[in-house]
Design an enzyme around this catalytic site. Structure first.
Site, short mmCIF file in Angstrom:
data_model
loop_
_atom_site.label_atom_id
_atom_site.label_comp_id
_atom_site.label_asym_id
_atom_site.label_seq_id
_atom_site.Cartn_x
_atom_site.Cartn_y
_atom_site.Cartn_z
N CYS A 113 -1.68 -11.40 -19.10
CA CYS A 113 -2.29 -10.29 -19.81
C CYS A 113 -2.09 -8.98 -19.05
O CYS A 113 -2.80 -8.70 -18.08
CB CYS A 113 -3.79 -10.57 -20.02
SG CYS A 113 -4.62 -9.23 -20.89
N CYS A 120 -5.05 -6.61 -19.09
CA CYS A 120 -6.14 -6.98 -18.19
C CYS A 120 -5.78 -6.67 -16.74
O CYS A 120 -6.61 -6.17 -15.98
CB CYS A 120 -6.44 -8.49 -18.24
SG CYS A 120 -6.40 -9.23 -19.86
N ASP A 121 -4.57 -6.98 -16.34
CA ASP A 121 -4.25 -7.01 -14.91
C ASP A 121 -3.24 -5.95 -14.46
O ASP A 121 -3.03 -5.80 -13.25
CB ASP A 121 -3.71 -8.41 -14.53
CG ASP A 121 -4.78 -9.47 -14.75
OD1 ASP A 121 -5.97 -9.16 -14.58
OD2 ASP A 121 -4.42 -10.61 -15.10
#
Ligand code: NDP
Length: 306
Positions: free
Chosen positions: A134, A137-138
Site C-alpha cells: 500500500c 499507507c507507507d
C-alpha cells in the site's frame, strides 16, 4: 442453534465501525473477527492519514481502539471464522470454525480483501520492513529514497506516480513488455521523469539486512540477473476480495468484489449488506472502510426495524 439479530463478519475498520453503530442502534450485534483481527491495517506500522491523529497512530492501536469501542458499546466481538454460509434461507444460516451453527436475521459482510504477494520467502521476511502492498499507507516513509513497484496495472501505475512525488526514483518491475494499465495511466507514468520501467523482469529475491529492505534481485526474460538498490518494495499485482463464501447468492463483479447498490451497502440479497474492501475495488482506505461500515449498520437497522 444460536439466533443472532445482526451478524457482522470481519474484524477490520468496516466491521468494527458497523458494530459500533449497530450497538448504539440496539441491534445486539455479534461480530466474528476471523483469523486476522484488525484486518489489513495491522500489516502496516504507523497510520499517518487517519483523521484525528495529528501525530499519527500505531495501526494496531487504532484497530484495538475501534474494537474496544465496539465492545464498550455492547457488541459481542468474538474470535472465529465463518466457514460456510447459506443465504438462500431465512434466517440466514452460518457455520463458525467448521462446527458452531448460528442463524442471523441480518448480515453485514465486511471480510475485506487481501493484497496479492509474489510468494517469495524474502518478501515475507521483510513485510513491514520495506515490503508493503500500500503506497498510500507507507509511501511517506520513503521520502527522497529509491523504491520499486511490482506490477503493470492501473494500481501499479497509480502507486508509482504517487510514490514518484515523494521519492527520488521509482522502478516499476513489469513482467511483460507492455503495461496492462489504461492508456491514461500509462501516459501519466511516461510523463513522470523519475519513474523507470524495468520491462520483462521478475523478482527473484528481495534483498535486505537487519534494518530492512536494501534492494531486489531481478531476472529478465533473457536470463540476465541483476540487482537494484531500493529501500521500499511495493506490491501492486492485484487484490483478492474475500467474497468466495457468499458468491453463490450475492452478486459480485468479475474480480469477485461484492456489488452494492449505488452509495448504499445493499446487496442483491435483502438483509445482506456489504462494507469495506470486499465491495471497494477502488479506494481501499481504512477511513472509507469505516465509513461504509457505518452505512451498513444504518442500512441493517432500517431493514431490521421494518
Ligand atoms: P490488475 O489485475 O489490473 O493488474 C495486475 C498487474 O500485476 C498486471 O500488470 C500483472 O501483469 C501484474 N502481475 C500479476 N501477478 C504478477 C506476478 N506474480 N508477478 C509480477 N507481476 C504480476 O490489478 P490492479 O490492482 O492494477 O487493478 C485491479 C482493477 O482495478 C483493474 O480493473 C483496474 O483497472 C482497476 N483500477 C482502476 C484505477 C483507476 O481507475 N484509477 C486504479 C486502480 C485500479 P500481467 O499484465 O502480465 O498480467
Amino acid at each position: 442453534m444460536e439466533h443472532v439479530n445482526c451478524l457482522i463478519i470481519g474484524g477490520g475498520p468496516a466491521g468494527y465501525t458497523a458494530a459500533i453503530y449497530a450497538s448504539r442502534a440496539a441491534l445486539a450485534p455479534v461480530l466474528y473477527e476471523g483469523n486476522e483481527p484488525g484486518g489489513q491495517l495491522t500489516t502496516t506500522t504507523v497510520v499517518e492519514n487517519y483523521p484525528g491523529f495529528p501525530g499519527g497512530v500505531d495501526a494496531n492501536q487504532l484497530m484495538a481502539g475501534m474494537r474496544e469501542q465496539a465492545v464498550k458499546l455492547g457488541a459481542d466481538v468474538r474470535r472465529g471464522t465463518v466457514t460456510s454460509a447459506d443465504l438462500g434461507v431465512r434466517p440466514f444460516r452460518l457455520v463458525v470454525d467448521g462446527s458452531a451453527e448460528l442463524e442471523a436475521d441480518a448480515l453485514i459482510i465486511a471480510t475485506g480483501a487481501t493484497a496479492k504477494y509474489l510468494g517469495l520467502p524474502s518478501e515475507s521476511k521483510f513485510r513491514g520492513m520495506g515490503v508493503s502492498a500500500c503506497a498510500t499507507c507507507d509511501g511517506f516513509f520513503y521520502r527522497r529514497k529509491d523504491v520499486a513497484v511490482v506490477g503493470g496495472g492501473d494500481t501499479a501505475c497509480e502507486e508509482a506516480t504517487y510514490l514518484a512525488g515523494l521519492c527520488r526514483k521509482v522502478y516499476m518491475i513489469v513482467r511483460r513488455d507492455v503495461l496492462r494499465a489504461s492508456e491514461a495511466m500509462q501516459e501519466k507514468v511516461r510523463n513522470t521523469p523519475n519513474i523507470e520501467i524495468l520491462w520483462n523482469c521478475n523478482t527473484q529475491e528481495v534483498l535486505g539486512d537487519a534494518s530492512g529492505v536494501t534492494g531486489a534481485r531481478l531476472i529478465r526474460k533473457n536470463g540476465e540477473v541483476f540487482d537494484i538498490n531500493v529501500d521500499g518494495f511495493f506490491l501492486a499485482i492485484g487484490h483478492h476480495p474475500q467474497s468466495d463464501l457468499f458468491s453463490a447468492w450475492v452478486n459480485t463483479d468479475d474480480q469477485g468484489y461484492i456489488i452494492t447498490e449505488g452509495a448504499t451497502s445493499l446487496t442483491n440479497v435483502e438483509g445482506v449488506f456489504a462494507a469495506g474492501d470486499v465491495q471497494d475495488p477502488r479506494y481501499r482506505q481504512a477511513i472509507n472502510a469505516a465509513a461504509s461500515g457505518c452505512r451498513a449498520a444504518l442500512d441493517a437497522e432500517k431493514y431490521l426495524k421494518k
